[in-house]
Design an enzyme around this catalytic site. Structure first.
Site, PDB file in Angstrom:
ATOM      1  CB  CYS A 140      35.357  54.467  37.507  1.00 32.74           C
ATOM      2  SG  CYS A 140      36.187  53.725  38.916  1.00 32.74           S
ATOM      3  CG  ASN A 192      41.882  41.365  61.367  1.00 33.89           C
ATOM      4  OD1 ASN A 192      41.939  42.545  61.700  1.00 33.89           O
ATOM      5  ND2 ASN A 192      40.750  40.795  60.977  1.00 33.89           N
ATOM      6  CB  CYS A 209      37.398  37.439  49.999  1.00 35.21           C
ATOM      7  SG  CYS A 209      38.821  36.532  49.348  1.00 35.21           S
TER       8      CYS A 209
END
Length: 443
Positions: free
Chosen positions: A90, A307, A397
């Site tokens: 995976c 957020n 990110c």
């Protein structure tokens, strides 16, 4: 004792089958170990700095080589046994061979090296990484469905699907849904048309979004909802992408999560942070670094559903959230309303254009938070450099775009005052970065 490392199944044939013994010297931003061989950098999947390893699947590229650990001859103290039997096949995790508590440090060092190497920047202060619980942290996930009706993830570095039976990094509320979803899929007709299933933690109950390219009968939909009564099921065909209910009627799938007492509503397609606990610590760190005062005028760029904007507004200062997607702006305004925050306004604005500089000036913005997508915010940072912003928090990110944009900000008169890595995605190569930039020159 030498240990065998199990590489991913079904990989392309190697360009060289002769085993090599290499000493891992460094850690790359994508989670691979780095060695040197014949004057080239060699990226080693499954290698940890300090180890001596025997590698296989040696692939020569023009400027570097790639391979996988076949056998660990001299193991690092940071090596661990993977806890998931899907690991190595995976592609969801890349670092389970490394102790969870060590992963943030390696990620941080890789980021610092990249900053210094590419931009000659060293942060004034580096905080300890924010760590996460190593399992059960993930609050949303998208699963594929293979031709045999099995739930699946993508194989590492491939578009091929790998069947999965469980996923230990999923939150418990989502993990318990997997066997029930699998049972429903196995009972479907052969050509069912279900391509993906997305799971989302939400309050008061989790949500399941089933994506399908062929019509699904009301009976099949009801059967799934009965099997997972603890979740809300939504359906998404490929005709217009709108979510529907059990009978195929359009529905507004408004979900919610809480953040330090605030309620934030969102729809399944909206961006939300995957790790709620780390998200809470990230927002708290942002508030501390902003050092908010009642007369501050703050702007939150790429604000999403609010957020960061709403916690900033709760401090009492005036804040403007800016987002390119109109639907997200609508959701953010709704969230400000339900939380009683009248000092937060939201604008839909193309942040790649030249209008941001005028907004920064007309609203006399002195503090700013920037949370862009993976591509970063190159044009935005150029405009910020010509503004009167004194204090800027950059949440990233993607190390590559952050390093590029950090260079732009520093050249514009900002100092990289604080830097902190957040381990938003344990066991993956992904790294979240927070940085505080403080202006050192006037405009």
């Amino acid at each position: 004792m030498a240990r065998l490392f199990k590489p991913g199944a079904g990989r392309r044939p190697s360009s060289e089958s002769t085993p090599h013994t290499l000493r891992v010297e460094d850690f790359a931003q994508d989670g691979r170990g780095v060695a040197r061989h014949e004057g080239k950098a060699v990226f080693i999947r499954g290698g940890i700095p300090g180890e001596t390893v025997e590698v296989s699947h040696y692939r020569r590229q023009k400027r570097f080589s790639e391979c996988e650990v076949r056998r660990v001859l001299d193991a690092s103290d940071d090596r661990a046994e993977p806890f998931c039997h899907h690991y190595g096949k995976c592609g969801g995790c890349q670092l389970q061979h490394m102790r969870a508590e060590c992963q943030p440090g390696y990620k941080q060092q890789a980021l610092l090296s990249q900053l210094q190497r590419q931009q000659k920047i060293s942060p004034t202060n580096i905080l300890e990484p924010v760590v996460s619980t190593p399992q059960g942290y993930r609050a949303r996930v998208r699963l594929g469905v293979d031709r045999n009706h099995h739930l699946a993830f993508r194989e590492q570095g491939s578009d091929r699907l790998v069947d999965i039976e469980h996923c230990p990094v999923l939150s418990p509320s989502l993990s318990t849904l997997l066997p029930k979803l699998q049972a429903w899929l196995l009972a479907l007709p052969q050509k069912h048309g279900v391509t993906h299933i997305e799971l989302l933690s939400a309050e008061p109950s989790p949500a399941v979004v089933v994506r399908h390219i062929r019509p699904l009968s009301c009976e099949l939909r009801e059967r799934l909802q009965e099997q997972i009564a603890e979740a809300n099921c939504f359906w998404q065909g490929d005709r217009d992408g709108k979510l529907t209910d059990l009978r195929g009627a359009p529905v507004e799938a408004l979900l919610a999560y809480t953040l330090d007492g605030l309620t934030l509503a969102f729809e399944p397609g909206d961006f939300t942070q995957v790790n709620p606990a780390v998200n809470g610590e990230m927002v708290a760190q942002a508030l501390q670094w902003l050092a908010l005062e009642p007369n501050d005028r703050v702007m939150d760029l790429f604000c999403g559903i609010g957020n960061f904007t709403l916690p900033i507004a709760r401090s009492g200062c005036q804040v403007t959230g800016v987002e390119a997607v109109e639907a997200m702006v609508t959701r953010a305004r709704h969230n400000a309303h339900i939380n009683g925050l009248e000092n937060a306004e939201f604008l839909a604005l193309d942040l790649e254009g030249q209008s941001l500089r005028k907004r920064l000036s007309s609203k006399a913005i002195n503090k700013l938070l920037l949370d862009p997508p993976r591509a970063g915010a190159a044009k935005v940072c150029e405009q910020i450099g010509q503004s009167a912003v004194e204090r800027l928090i950059y949440v990233s990110c993607n190390p590559a775009s952050f390093v590029r944009d950090a260079g732009t900000l520093v050249r514009s008169g900002f100092e990289l005052s604080q830097l902190r890595v957040l381990d938003m995605f344990p066991h993956t190569a992904h790294v979240e970065t927070m940085a505080l930039f403080v202006r050192t020159n006037g405009i």
